[in-house]
Design a protein around this motif. Structure first.
Motif, PDB file in Angstrom:
ATOM      1  N   UNK A 141     -15.218  33.693 100.032  1.00  0.00           N
ATOM      2  CA  UNK A 141     -13.951  34.334  99.695  1.00  0.00           C
ATOM      3  C   UNK A 141     -14.034  35.018  98.331  1.00  0.00           C
ATOM      4  N   UNK A 142     -14.713  34.371  97.371  1.00  0.00           N
ATOM      5  CA  UNK A 142     -14.874  34.972  96.046  1.00  0.00           C
ATOM      6  C   UNK A 142     -15.725  36.237  96.119  1.00  0.00           C
ATOM      7  N   UNK A 143     -16.787  36.184  96.890  1.00  0.00           N
ATOM      8  CA  UNK A 143     -17.663  37.348  97.030  1.00  0.00           C
ATOM      9  C   UNK A 143     -16.924  38.482  97.721  1.00  0.00           C
ATOM     10  N   UNK A 144     -16.185  38.161  98.763  1.00  0.00           N
ATOM     11  CA  UNK A 144     -15.429  39.189  99.477  1.00  0.00           C
ATOM     12  C   UNK A 144     -14.402  39.854  98.567  1.00  0.00           C
ATOM     13  N   UNK A 145     -13.711  39.053  97.773  1.00  0.00           N
ATOM     14  CA  UNK A 145     -12.695  39.605  96.874  1.00  0.00           C
ATOM     15  C   UNK A 145     -13.324  40.530  95.836  1.00  0.00           C
ATOM     16  N   UNK A 146     -14.486  40.127  95.301  1.00  0.00           N
ATOM     17  CA  UNK A 146     -15.156  40.938  94.283  1.00  0.00           C
ATOM     18  C   UNK A 146     -15.660  42.257  94.862  1.00  0.00           C
ATOM     19  N   UNK A 147     -16.216  42.201  96.063  1.00  0.00           N
ATOM     20  CA  UNK A 147     -16.726  43.420  96.697  1.00  0.00           C
ATOM     21  C   UNK A 147     -15.561  44.358  97.025  1.00  0.00           C
ATOM     22  N   UNK A 148     -14.500  43.806  97.560  1.00  0.00           N
ATOM     23  CA  UNK A 148     -13.334  44.630  97.906  1.00  0.00           C
ATOM     24  C   UNK A 148     -12.740  45.277  96.662  1.00  0.00           C
ATOM     25  N   UNK A 149     -12.692  44.528  95.564  1.00  0.00           N
ATOM     26  CA  UNK A 149     -12.179  45.097  94.318  1.00  0.00           C
ATOM     27  C   UNK A 149     -13.039  46.263  93.857  1.00  0.00           C
ATOM     28  N   UNK A 169     -31.085  34.474  96.535  1.00  0.00           N
ATOM     29  CA  UNK A 169     -31.327  34.808  97.945  1.00  0.00           C
ATOM     30  C   UNK A 169     -30.756  33.782  98.919  1.00  0.00           C
ATOM     31  N   UNK A 170     -30.591  32.536  98.482  1.00  0.00           N
ATOM     32  CA  UNK A 170     -30.112  31.493  99.385  1.00  0.00           C
ATOM     33  C   UNK A 170     -28.684  31.043  99.068  1.00  0.00           C
ATOM     34  N   UNK A 171     -27.959  31.816  98.283  1.00  0.00           N
ATOM     35  CA  UNK A 171     -26.560  31.473  98.015  1.00  0.00           C
ATOM     36  C   UNK A 171     -25.751  31.518  99.314  1.00  0.00           C
ATOM     37  N   UNK A 172     -25.166  30.393  99.675  1.00  0.00           N
ATOM     38  CA  UNK A 172     -24.510  30.281 100.967  1.00  0.00           C
ATOM     39  C   UNK A 172     -23.354  31.263 101.109  1.00  0.00           C
ATOM     40  N   UNK A 173     -22.573  31.417 100.055  1.00  0.00           N
ATOM     41  CA  UNK A 173     -21.448  32.346 100.121  1.00  0.00           C
ATOM     42  C   UNK A 173     -21.899  33.770 100.366  1.00  0.00           C
ATOM     43  N   UNK A 175     -24.751  34.690 101.840  1.00  0.00           N
ATOM     44  CA  UNK A 175     -25.283  34.773 103.202  1.00  0.00           C
ATOM     45  C   UNK A 175     -24.148  34.833 104.228  1.00  0.00           C
ATOM     46  N   UNK A 176     -23.101  34.069 103.996  1.00  0.00           N
ATOM     47  CA  UNK A 176     -21.967  34.077 104.922  1.00  0.00           C
ATOM     48  C   UNK A 176     -21.242  35.415 104.893  1.00  0.00           C
ATOM     49  N   UNK A 177     -21.132  36.009 103.711  1.00  0.00           N
ATOM     50  CA  UNK A 177     -20.497  37.321 103.614  1.00  0.00           C
ATOM     51  C   UNK A 177     -21.282  38.358 104.405  1.00  0.00           C
ATOM     52  N   UNK A 178     -22.596  38.361 104.236  1.00  0.00           N
ATOM     53  CA  UNK A 178     -23.439  39.320 104.967  1.00  0.00           C
ATOM     54  C   UNK A 178     -23.364  39.102 106.460  1.00  0.00           C
ATOM     55  N   UNK A 179     -23.347  37.845 106.872  1.00  0.00           N
ATOM     56  CA  UNK A 179     -23.260  37.555 108.305  1.00  0.00           C
ATOM     57  C   UNK A 179     -21.919  38.008 108.872  1.00  0.00           C
ATOM     58  N   UNK A 180     -20.851  37.763 108.136  1.00  0.00           N
ATOM     59  CA  UNK A 180     -19.511  38.109 108.622  1.00  0.00           C
ATOM     60  C   UNK A 180     -19.367  39.612 108.844  1.00  0.00           C
ATOM     61  N   UNK A 181     -19.930  40.405 107.913  1.00  0.00           N
ATOM     62  CA  UNK A 181     -19.793  41.856 108.009  1.00  0.00           C
ATOM     63  C   UNK A 181     -21.032  42.533 108.600  1.00  0.00           C
ATOM     64  N   UNK A 182     -21.968  41.735 109.089  1.00  0.00           N
ATOM     65  CA  UNK A 182     -23.195  42.256 109.700  1.00  0.00           C
ATOM     66  C   UNK A 182     -23.916  43.215 108.743  1.00  0.00           C
ATOM     67  N   UNK A 183     -24.121  42.752 107.514  1.00  0.00           N
ATOM     68  CA  UNK A 183     -24.785  43.551 106.494  1.00  0.00           C
ATOM     69  C   UNK A 183     -26.149  42.950 106.156  1.00  0.00           C
ATOM     70  N   UNK A 239     -18.406  36.576  90.180  1.00  0.00           N
ATOM     71  CA  UNK A 239     -19.190  37.499  91.003  1.00  0.00           C
ATOM     72  C   UNK A 239     -19.201  38.868  90.327  1.00  0.00           C
ATOM     73  N   UNK A 240     -20.397  39.428  90.135  1.00  0.00           N
ATOM     74  CA  UNK A 240     -20.538  40.755  89.536  1.00  0.00           C
ATOM     75  C   UNK A 240     -21.037  41.732  90.584  1.00  0.00           C
TER      76      UNK A 240
END
Length: 249
Positions: A141-149, A169-173, A175-183, A239-240
Motif C-alpha cells: 500500500x505504501x509503494x502504491x501510494x508513492x508511485x501514484x503520487x 530485489x526481495x522486498x515483499x511489498x 514484489x506484490x506491487x509488481x505482481x498486482x499490476x503485472x509489471x 518510499x522514494x
C-alpha cells in the motif's frame, strides 16, 4: 513435460552461466555435445516441447536456425529467451507476451546482471520507467501510494518497468506491487548504480545506510539512458520514486 524451464547450452564455455541460472531459476540443463551422432538442431527439436520455457545460451542466429519450423502459434509455443555467452543480454525471442518470455528475460537478466531486451509492442511502447527505493519492510500500500503520487495524472499502464537495486530485489511489498499490476521488476547491481552520479537530490540517509548517494533517480536513468527525468526523486512514507520518460518512444 520435464519441468517448466529448459536451459540449452550450445558450448561447454557456457557452463558457468547456465549453472548460475539453474541455481536461481531451477530448470533442466541440456549439454547436447554429450550426445554423439545427431546435430544439435535435431536434438533441440526433439526436446523443444518438453518445456514451457527455454533459456538458450547461444548467438541469436543459432537460435533462429534451431527454431526454424518449430513455431506454430504464439498462444501455444514455448517461450524462448536467448542469452549471449558473455551474459550481457537476455533477449525475449519467441512467445514474449503470451508465453512469458518477456518476464523470463527479466528474471534471467536479474540473475546475471544483464540487460533484458523486449521488443513486443505491448511492452516496448510504454514510455515510463520508474526507479524506486524503499526502507526495509514497507508494504504494498505504501509503494502504491508513492508511485501514484509520483505519476500524478499519468497512468500505471504507461509504465514499462520498475527498477531498483539488488539490496531491494526481495522486498515483499515491491514484489506484490509488481505482481498486482503485472509489471516487470529490473534489478541493478549496487556497484552499477554507485558508478553513476545522476542525482538531483543526494540522500545522506541512503549514503549512510547502503553506501549510495541515491537509488531511484540513477536506477531510472540507467534503465532508460535516452530518457528524460520528468519526475525527480519524490518520497512518501519510506518510499522514494523517480520517473524517466523515454523521449523516443
Amino acid at each position: 513435460m520435464n519441468g517448466e524451464l529448459g536451459i540449452w547450452l550450445v558450448r561447454p564455455a557456457s557452463e558457468a552461466l547456465a549453472e548460475r541460472l539453474r541455481q536461481q531459476l531451477g530448470g533442466v540443463l541440456y549439454r547436447p555435445w554429450q550426445q554423439s551422432g545427431q546435430p544439435q538442431q535435431a536434438l533441440f527439436a526433439q526436446a523443444y516441447r518438453q518445456h514451457r520455457q527455454w533459456l538458450m545460451l547461444a548467438a541469436s542466429g543459432i537460435a533462429v536456425r534451431f527454431l526454424d519450423g518449430l513455431s506454430h502459434d504464439k498462444h501455444s509455443d514455448p517461450a524462448v529467451v536467448v542469452i549471449d555467452e558473455a551474459g550481457r543480454f537476455a533477449v525475449s525471442l519467441l512467445a514474449g507476451h503470451e508465453g512469458g518470455a518477456n518476464r523470463l528475460a527479466y528474471r534471467a537478466a536479474n540473475v546475471l546482471g544483464a540487460v533484458p531486451v523486449i521488443t513486443t509492442a505491448t511492452e516496448a511502447l510504454k514510455p515510463l520507467v520508474v526507479g524506486i527505493g524503499c526502507r526495509k519492510g514497507v508494504g504494498v500500500a505504501q509503494i502504491s501510494a508513492a508511485v501514484q503520487q509520483a505519476l500524478g495524472l499519468r497512468a500505471i499502464i504507461e509504465i514499462r518497468e520498475l527498477v531498483t537495486i539488488d539490496l531491494k530485489a526481495q522486498e515483499q511489498g515491491l514484489l506484490e506491487f509488481c505482481q498486482h499490476y503485472d509489471l516487470p521488476l529490473r534489478v541493478l547491481a549496487s556497484e552499477t548504480v554507485a558508478a553513476r552520479e545522476w542525482l538531483t537530490q543526494p540522500s545522506e540517509w541512503v549514503q549512510q545506510n547502503i553506501g549510495l548517494a541515491g537509488v531511484c533517480e540513477p536506477c531510472a536513468l540507467i534503465a532508460s539512458p535516452r530518457g528524460r527525468l520528468i519526475v525527480p526523486k519524490t518520497a512518501l512514507a519510506g518510499v522514494a520514486v523517480a520517473i524517466v520518460e523515454d523521449t523516443l518512444a
